[in-house]
Design an enzyme around this catalytic site. Sequence first.
Site, PDB file in Angstrom:
ATOM      1  N   ALA A 198      33.052  -5.865   3.817  1.00 34.89           N
ATOM      2  CA  ALA A 198      32.430  -4.588   3.447  1.00 34.89           C
ATOM      3  C   ALA A 198      31.831  -3.919   4.677  1.00 34.89           C
ATOM      4  CB  ALA A 198      31.355  -4.804   2.381  1.00 34.89           C
ATOM      5  N   SER A 199      30.787  -4.558   5.222  1.00 27.75           N
ATOM      6  CA  SER A 199      30.038  -3.919   6.311  1.00 27.75           C
ATOM      7  C   SER A 199      30.920  -3.498   7.473  1.00 27.75           C
ATOM      8  CB  SER A 199      28.955  -4.875   6.831  1.00 27.75           C
ATOM      9  OG  SER A 199      28.073  -5.246   5.801  1.00 27.75           O
ATOM     10  N   LYS A 237      32.282 -12.757  -8.711  1.00 26.74           N
ATOM     11  CA  LYS A 237      32.059 -13.347  -7.392  1.00 26.74           C
ATOM     12  C   LYS A 237      30.664 -13.956  -7.431  1.00 26.74           C
ATOM     13  CE  LYS A 237      30.910 -12.597  -2.680  1.00 26.74           C
ATOM     14  NZ  LYS A 237      30.562 -11.652  -1.608  1.00 26.74           N
TER      15      LYS A 237
END
Lengths: 275, 86
Positions: free
Chosen positions: A224-225, A115
């Site tokens: 994610a967060s 990524k």
Amino acid sequence: MTNTGSTGTEEEDRDAGAADDTLVLGGEKFTSRLIMGTGGAPSLEVLDEALAASGTEITTVAMRRLDPSSRGSVLDVLRARGIKVLPNTAGCYTAGEAVLTARLAREALGTPWVKLEVISDDRTLLPDPIETFDAAERLVADGFVVLPYIGDDPALARRLEQAGCAAVMPLGSPIGSGLGIRNPHNIELIVEAAGVPVILDAGIGTASDAALAMELGCDAVLLASAVTRARRPGLMAAAMKHAVTAGRLARLAGRIPRRRYAEASSPAIAAGAHV
Amino acid sequence: MTKEDRGAPGPRQGSRPGTAMNVTINGNPCRLPEGATVAHAVEVLTSTAAGVAVALNDEVVRRGAWRSTPLGENDRVEVLTAVQGG
């Protein structure tokens, strides 16, 4: 609907529904369309619970200096669950840094997937398009499967696809902001033009944001967060799993057109029948 | 350490000849014996090579070449691994 196994048209493929709705990314097939990040989790135990609940098959990790005092490895968690490791170049500001980080990740993890993330400043963490494109060209030439994180820019997305990237990953809004998808129109434009998977990356705040990404036609969502910093990460991971599935099904099903006025959903009553 | 030391092979004036050289490992100054290799630098930090990659002066050194790649005075060794992030 039953899949006949024939080489169907796109419309027939869409009619097949969710049963055989695989994501093909970098030449590999995946059932889950939710890609998870690992940043922000308070512990490996919480991360493990969240990853399990998310149903993810691909998860990102960062590359950093080895700390002899650290205990436990995120890699052990991913390997135990059979999740594909996707290294990122988080923290890189230049193409040169990103290319070196990708090469180190390939050496450490034995994967050519990366990524690609080249940020412009540490306040917005917005991706630098010039450095990102430069790094993408160099990594593609070096045999990498390149998944670049970019702004919601249809022109840049097209150029990166032409450069040989395996996907494009436009942001919804800045990393960790939870602001959702600020420019759905641009995401739609990227999707319309793309011949490679479009992965909505960054900015997801809650389940409806992830569902919207899929309804707009994105092939997958990376977050994610929104999970790791939620009050209950495992529960939010499950919510995201369902949201991505719901959004995907809605996309395949085809939403009704928006109308200015009502359209009756019950049969009209025959004239004179009432009263 | 002076700029003049950089990149020059062999024992340096001001250090005990033939006994040690100065390198940095993950940004920390470190003295290693003359003839030390990339493998020795990795062993300063960890005994397991799994999931680890090394850059020597910003170039990747493949795992199979760690024991055959000698370090020189003022070399910069970076030892990286995967962590939570992104």
